[in-house]
Design a protein around this motif. Sequence first.
Motif, mmCIF file in Angstrom:
data_model
loop_
_atom_site.group_PDB
_atom_site.id
_atom_site.type_symbol
_atom_site.label_atom_id
_atom_site.label_comp_id
_atom_site.label_asym_id
_atom_site.label_seq_id
_atom_site.Cartn_x
_atom_site.Cartn_y
_atom_site.Cartn_z
ATOM 1 N N VAL A 35 106.167 -19.258 55.502
ATOM 2 C CA VAL A 35 106.178 -17.870 55.033
ATOM 3 C C VAL A 35 105.273 -17.660 53.828
ATOM 4 O O VAL A 35 104.993 -16.513 53.447
ATOM 5 C CB VAL A 35 107.617 -17.408 54.698
ATOM 6 N N ASN A 36 104.803 -18.749 53.218
ATOM 7 C CA ASN A 36 103.895 -18.630 52.067
ATOM 8 C C ASN A 36 102.427 -18.559 52.476
ATOM 9 O O ASN A 36 101.564 -18.272 51.650
ATOM 10 C CB ASN A 36 104.098 -19.816 51.115
ATOM 11 N N ARG A 37 102.151 -18.838 53.735
ATOM 12 C CA ARG A 37 100.775 -18.844 54.213
ATOM 13 C C ARG A 37 100.261 -17.419 54.416
ATOM 14 O O ARG A 37 101.000 -16.533 54.832
ATOM 15 C CB ARG A 37 100.684 -19.619 55.530
ATOM 16 N N GLY A 38 98.982 -17.180 54.115
ATOM 17 C CA GLY A 38 98.373 -15.883 54.374
ATOM 18 C C GLY A 38 98.336 -15.003 53.146
ATOM 19 O O GLY A 38 99.002 -15.244 52.137
ATOM 20 N N LEU A 39 97.527 -13.965 53.247
ATOM 21 C CA LEU A 39 97.326 -13.040 52.137
ATOM 22 C C LEU A 39 98.382 -11.950 52.172
ATOM 23 O O LEU A 39 98.449 -11.171 53.129
ATOM 24 C CB LEU A 39 95.924 -12.415 52.229
ATOM 25 N N PRO A 40 99.217 -11.842 51.136
ATOM 26 C CA PRO A 40 100.280 -10.833 51.155
ATOM 27 C C PRO A 40 99.769 -9.434 50.822
ATOM 28 O O PRO A 40 98.902 -9.259 49.973
ATOM 29 C CB PRO A 40 101.251 -11.328 50.075
#
Length: 564
Positions: free
Chosen positions: A228-233
């Motif tokens: 869930v921490n992967r990717g651009l929020p």
Amino acid sequence: MPNLFLALGLAALASANAAEDDALILKDPAERQRVEAALPAKAPAKPLKPRKLLIFDLNVGYGGHRSIPTANYAFKRMGEKTRAYETVISRDPAVFRRESLKQFDAVFLNNTVGNLFTDPELRQNLQEFICGGGGLMGVHGTSVAFTQWPGAKEDWPEFGLMIGARGANHKESDEHVFIKLDDPSHALNRAFGGQGFEYRDEFFRVHEPYSRDRVRVLFSMDTDKTDVNRGLPRGKTIRADNDYALAWIQSYGRGRTFYCTIAHNPYVFWDAKMLQFYLGAIQFALGDLPAPTTPSAKLTPAVRAQEKLGWRLGVEAYTFHKFTFFEAIEKTAKLGLSYIGGLSFQKVSKEMPKNFDPKLSDDELRQVRLKLDAAGLRLLTYYIQDIPAEEAACRKIFEFGRKMGIETFMSEPSPAALDVIGKFCDEYGINVALHNHDAKASPHYWNPEGILKACQGHTARLGAAADLGYWMRAGVDPIAAVRKLKGRLITVQMHDLHELSPQGHDVPWGTGAGKTEAFIREIRRLGLKPTMFGLEYSYNWLESLPDIAKCAEFFNGVGLKLAK
């Protein structure tokens, strides 16, 4: 005036039909072909009657998702191919006028971002449509419908409660996540064959009022497999509770609501499994596919057993009539139950020292609904001593029931009023269960023979509100009585007494002379599904909570045995 409203409703419908051509355009013929290839061949449930779905796809302050026309086309074609429903598509808020809205069984807000309409009357119409037994569906951007966009500033808090959440924070539009089925055997999850799956789309991380105390989660992100921490929020995308629900349902009053965030990309609507899933959701919202809605946080083994039996245990407000209705709500929630009955002569709260009755204003009724929602409770039954035969007065009571989502009124009207009452029962879809006191107070309804005589020739929505305590004090055997009533038994006010006499008082179920387990087993044998097994405890008024908890525990135990 009624003719004017009807004209306005028909004009809104004509406007809706005129908007269809534009809303349905799929400029790429290949997309149409992909949708057609993925359409389910058959609906999961047979429609109980001809159904109509309103699709509303207006966006305000936002350009709209590219998937909207694809979803419109897919949902319309699914109805046509399976003959499960017909569809009207509109962007005209006038379609929410009451005379127009009443033509539909459910409303699908298709990716509707922004403040769709601000007219208080139209908003109240939609709320009452849902509470009164209609369906509401939302996907993706619907979680920020009725907000001021951009910024998603709240403009209608009760809509957030109806749809189950707010928020649109996300990562990439093709984020890769693994999905687990929170309820693998649930009717709406049949499309997935009991197996989790992986998917790419834009997945919203929602926030309050989302809670598993309120909604039944169908599936969510599998955080053991998804980083869930992967990717651009885009906004706050990490939840402290690690709960990333993606689809859920709930009951709101008598209505059924559904939400799923998977709807950002057009390809979602030419995915055969997702279309099968959405078709089940449509039929749930329309009222044709039965599905349990008990909030996920309340799903104990005993509650699952009661769902299997089609039973609901709740507290009748008379149990706590020495307190306010808001205090009764709090006490019922403390017991871990999901259902409650109302009482016309009980004060609402210390801050609202008025009787909980049809004289309350719409704003006061809204406060009661919000209190029920905050406690995770549904108001199933409501006791009102009399329902008059005069049509205007009778309609006022049924309007109150519609606004509050009541399923069954318990009352002791004159037998001469039953013709009028029965007509309103059928019009509003609300039962009236004839309540029994003793022979002196209820000369027409005190025994099952009197109930059957009164109901003869009337709608099946008229029947008995069986108060077992009064039956036993009058020498009526509850088991023999339900055998006589059969399908005319609408709801039950449960009691067990320390002795079978006019002086008998309540004791915890299963500890007295009332043969409580045998009675429950007879209900099961007869295949009856009362509106509610009403826990009405009429003894030790101010300190009864421990004994009431014992009653609930007993019922749970019997249900577990019977559901095997």
